[in-house]
Design a protein around this motif. Sequence first.
Motif, PDB file in Angstrom:
ATOM      1  N   SER A   7      16.495 -12.602 -85.467  1.00 58.34           N
ATOM      2  CA  SER A   7      16.810 -11.177 -85.597  1.00 58.34           C
ATOM      3  C   SER A   7      17.894 -10.776 -84.610  1.00 58.34           C
ATOM      4  CB  SER A   7      15.555 -10.342 -85.317  1.00 58.34           C
ATOM      5  OG  SER A   7      15.864  -8.959 -85.398  1.00 58.34           O
ATOM      6  N   GLU A   8      18.697  -9.835 -85.037  1.00 60.08           N
ATOM      7  CA  GLU A   8      19.565  -9.176 -84.067  1.00 60.08           C
ATOM      8  C   GLU A   8      18.716  -8.180 -83.307  1.00 60.08           C
ATOM      9  OE1 GLU A   8      23.348  -7.557 -84.601  1.00 60.08           O
ATOM     10  OE2 GLU A   8      23.976  -9.027 -86.087  1.00 60.08           O
ATOM     11  N   ALA A   9      19.158  -7.823 -82.121  1.00 60.60           N
ATOM     12  CA  ALA A   9      18.420  -6.833 -81.334  1.00 60.60           C
ATOM     13  C   ALA A   9      19.333  -6.239 -80.281  1.00 60.60           C
ATOM     14  CB  ALA A   9      17.218  -7.479 -80.650  1.00 60.60           C
ATOM     15  N   ILE A  10      19.033  -4.989 -79.925  1.00 64.14           N
ATOM     16  CA  ILE A  10      19.646  -4.368 -78.753  1.00 64.14           C
ATOM     17  C   ILE A  10      18.593  -4.374 -77.652  1.00 64.14           C
ATOM     18  CG2 ILE A  10      20.493  -2.196 -77.769  1.00 64.14           C
ATOM     19  CD1 ILE A  10      22.492  -2.953 -79.734  1.00 64.14           C
ATOM     20  N   LEU A  58      22.296  -8.725 -79.253  1.00 63.46           N
ATOM     21  CA  LEU A  58      22.045 -10.172 -79.276  1.00 63.46           C
ATOM     22  C   LEU A  58      21.594 -10.646 -80.643  1.00 63.46           C
ATOM     23  CD1 LEU A  58      19.874 -10.239 -76.032  1.00 63.46           C
ATOM     24  CD2 LEU A  58      22.294 -10.907 -76.200  1.00 63.46           C
ATOM     25  N   ARG A  59      21.771 -11.948 -80.855  1.00 61.92           N
ATOM     26  CA  ARG A  59      21.167 -12.623 -81.998  1.00 61.92           C
ATOM     27  C   ARG A  59      20.082 -13.519 -81.405  1.00 61.92           C
ATOM     28  NH1 ARG A  59      25.726 -14.609 -83.801  1.00 61.92           N
ATOM     29  NH2 ARG A  59      26.354 -12.708 -84.854  1.00 61.92           N
ATOM     30  N   LEU A  60      18.835 -13.248 -81.756  1.00 64.74           N
ATOM     31  CA  LEU A  60      17.712 -13.899 -81.069  1.00 64.74           C
ATOM     32  C   LEU A  60      16.892 -14.769 -82.003  1.00 64.74           C
ATOM     33  CD1 LEU A  60      16.249 -10.814 -79.142  1.00 64.74           C
ATOM     34  CD2 LEU A  60      17.696 -12.620 -78.200  1.00 64.74           C
ATOM     35  N   LEU A  70       6.424 -11.270 -78.055  1.00 66.00           N
ATOM     36  CA  LEU A  70       7.048 -12.452 -78.661  1.00 66.00           C
ATOM     37  C   LEU A  70       7.764 -13.204 -77.542  1.00 66.00           C
ATOM     38  CD1 LEU A  70       8.536 -10.749 -81.832  1.00 66.00           C
ATOM     39  CD2 LEU A  70       6.441 -12.077 -81.647  1.00 66.00           C
ATOM     40  N   THR A  71       8.049 -14.469 -77.794  1.00 64.23           N
ATOM     41  CA  THR A  71       8.765 -15.264 -76.795  1.00 64.23           C
ATOM     42  C   THR A  71      10.180 -15.512 -77.285  1.00 64.23           C
ATOM     43  OG1 THR A  71       6.709 -16.336 -76.161  1.00 64.23           O
ATOM     44  CG2 THR A  71       8.738 -17.408 -75.474  1.00 64.23           C
ATOM     45  N   VAL A  72      11.154 -15.221 -76.424  1.00 67.40           N
ATOM     46  CA  VAL A  72      12.555 -15.463 -76.772  1.00 67.40           C
ATOM     47  C   VAL A  72      12.854 -16.938 -76.524  1.00 67.40           C
ATOM     48  CG1 VAL A  72      14.964 -14.877 -76.282  1.00 67.40           C
ATOM     49  CG2 VAL A  72      13.184 -13.140 -76.023  1.00 67.40           C
ATOM     50  N   THR A  73      13.307 -17.658 -77.555  1.00 66.05           N
ATOM     51  CA  THR A  73      13.642 -19.069 -77.336  1.00 66.05           C
ATOM     52  C   THR A  73      15.145 -19.312 -77.421  1.00 66.05           C
ATOM     53  OG1 THR A  73      13.225 -19.544 -79.657  1.00 66.05           O
ATOM     54  CG2 THR A  73      11.414 -19.935 -78.127  1.00 66.05           C
ATOM     55  N   ALA A  74      15.893 -18.400 -78.014  1.00 57.41           N
ATOM     56  CA  ALA A  74      17.352 -18.544 -78.040  1.00 57.41           C
ATOM     57  C   ALA A  74      17.986 -17.175 -78.107  1.00 57.41           C
ATOM     58  CB  ALA A  74      17.784 -19.375 -79.245  1.00 57.41           C
ATOM     59  N   ALA A  75      19.147 -17.025 -77.471  1.00 60.23           N
ATOM     60  CA  ALA A  75      19.845 -15.735 -77.470  1.00 60.23           C
ATOM     61  C   ALA A  75      21.354 -15.964 -77.468  1.00 60.23           C
ATOM     62  CB  ALA A  75      19.444 -14.924 -76.240  1.00 60.23           C
ATOM     63  N   ASN A  79      27.532  -8.643 -78.823  1.00 59.18           N
ATOM     64  CA  ASN A  79      28.418  -7.779 -78.038  1.00 59.18           C
ATOM     65  C   ASN A  79      27.722  -7.413 -76.723  1.00 59.18           C
ATOM     66  OD1 ASN A  79      30.211  -5.907 -77.030  1.00 59.18           O
ATOM     67  ND2 ASN A  79      30.534  -4.868 -78.984  1.00 59.18           N
ATOM     68  N   GLY A  80      28.348  -7.760 -75.618  1.00 55.13           N
ATOM     69  CA  GLY A  80      27.763  -7.457 -74.310  1.00 55.13           C
ATOM     70  C   GLY A  80      28.220  -6.120 -73.753  1.00 55.13           C
ATOM     71  N   HIS A  81      29.156  -5.448 -74.449  1.00 53.09           N
ATOM     72  CA  HIS A  81      29.678  -4.139 -74.028  1.00 53.09           C
ATOM     73  C   HIS A  81      30.108  -4.139 -72.559  1.00 53.09           C
ATOM     74  CE1 HIS A  81      26.734  -3.217 -77.400  1.00 53.09           C
ATOM     75  NE2 HIS A  81      27.897  -2.835 -77.893  1.00 53.09           N
ATOM     76  N   PRO A  82      31.013  -5.031 -72.173  1.00 53.02           N
ATOM     77  CA  PRO A  82      31.385  -5.156 -70.755  1.00 53.02           C
ATOM     78  C   PRO A  82      32.097  -3.926 -70.173  1.00 53.02           C
ATOM     79  CG  PRO A  82      32.843  -6.489 -72.142  1.00 53.02           C
ATOM     80  CD  PRO A  82      31.726  -5.995 -73.017  1.00 53.02           C
ATOM     81  N   ARG A  83      32.898  -3.224 -70.991  1.00 47.92           N
ATOM     82  CA  ARG A  83      33.649  -2.076 -70.429  1.00 47.92           C
ATOM     83  C   ARG A  83      32.738  -0.916 -70.125  1.00 47.92           C
ATOM     84  NH1 ARG A  83      37.923  -2.605 -75.075  1.00 47.92           N
ATOM     85  NH2 ARG A  83      35.932  -3.360 -75.865  1.00 47.92           N
TER      86      ARG A  83
END
Length: 245
Positions: A7-10, A58-60, A70-75, A79-83
Amino acid sequence: MPGPVRSEAIVLRSLRYGEADRILHLYTPHHGRVGAIAKGVRRARSRFGGRLEPFFRLRLILHQGRGELLTVTAADTVNGHPRLREDALALDAAARACDAVARLFETSEAHPGVFNLLCHELALLDGDPAAATRANALAFRLKLLLAAGLAPQLGACASCGEGEHLVGFSGAAGGVVCAACEAGSFPLDEEAHSFMVAALARPLTEAPAGEGAPLGQVERAIAATLEHHAHVQLIPAASGVQSAR
Ligand SMILES: [Zn+2]
């Protein structure tokens, strides 16, 4: 949710947990709000790097663990929105937007429109940190109301249907009210009314500008609607500095 789930997630919030883990509050398009744990994140060689921070899109890959998390196993970063992170006001606006989503959509019910709206808001703040105005924050909240099925009635009196002499706003009635039905309402000036109509009709990037008193009425109208129909209270839409922008 039978795992594993892609899933994607913010990331709405990211909390330290134990020695090296993080608890994440996530908002996903098809599973609503999700709690997850990411193990070993804070170790120097974590495969997650620094990407499990608030406002990352993220794509998780998530696995069902024991209990509710839930347990995150990959991320992977979409878009990290750096600005956005380099501007204090944009960062603050992003935090308020995520907080509003978290409070208003706290279940696993799917609201893909809310996910997209939050993605648009974060991308907008990242693209132009000066977009972090109170008007932008209120336009975002109005669209959240729409997504929640709580959009206020603005075209005619919410009590009697009268189309003119709309002078107030009533959270209980669910929208604008006319002079005859104004008991229990508060004043809503033409400027505030127009702002709400335009903000709901236009894309977030073309949200109307606004200022002081009218925006105060808009924020009060949003708060009254949420209080009466969702029993939810939001933190102020903008800091004092943003309000002055
Ligand atoms: Zn009326």
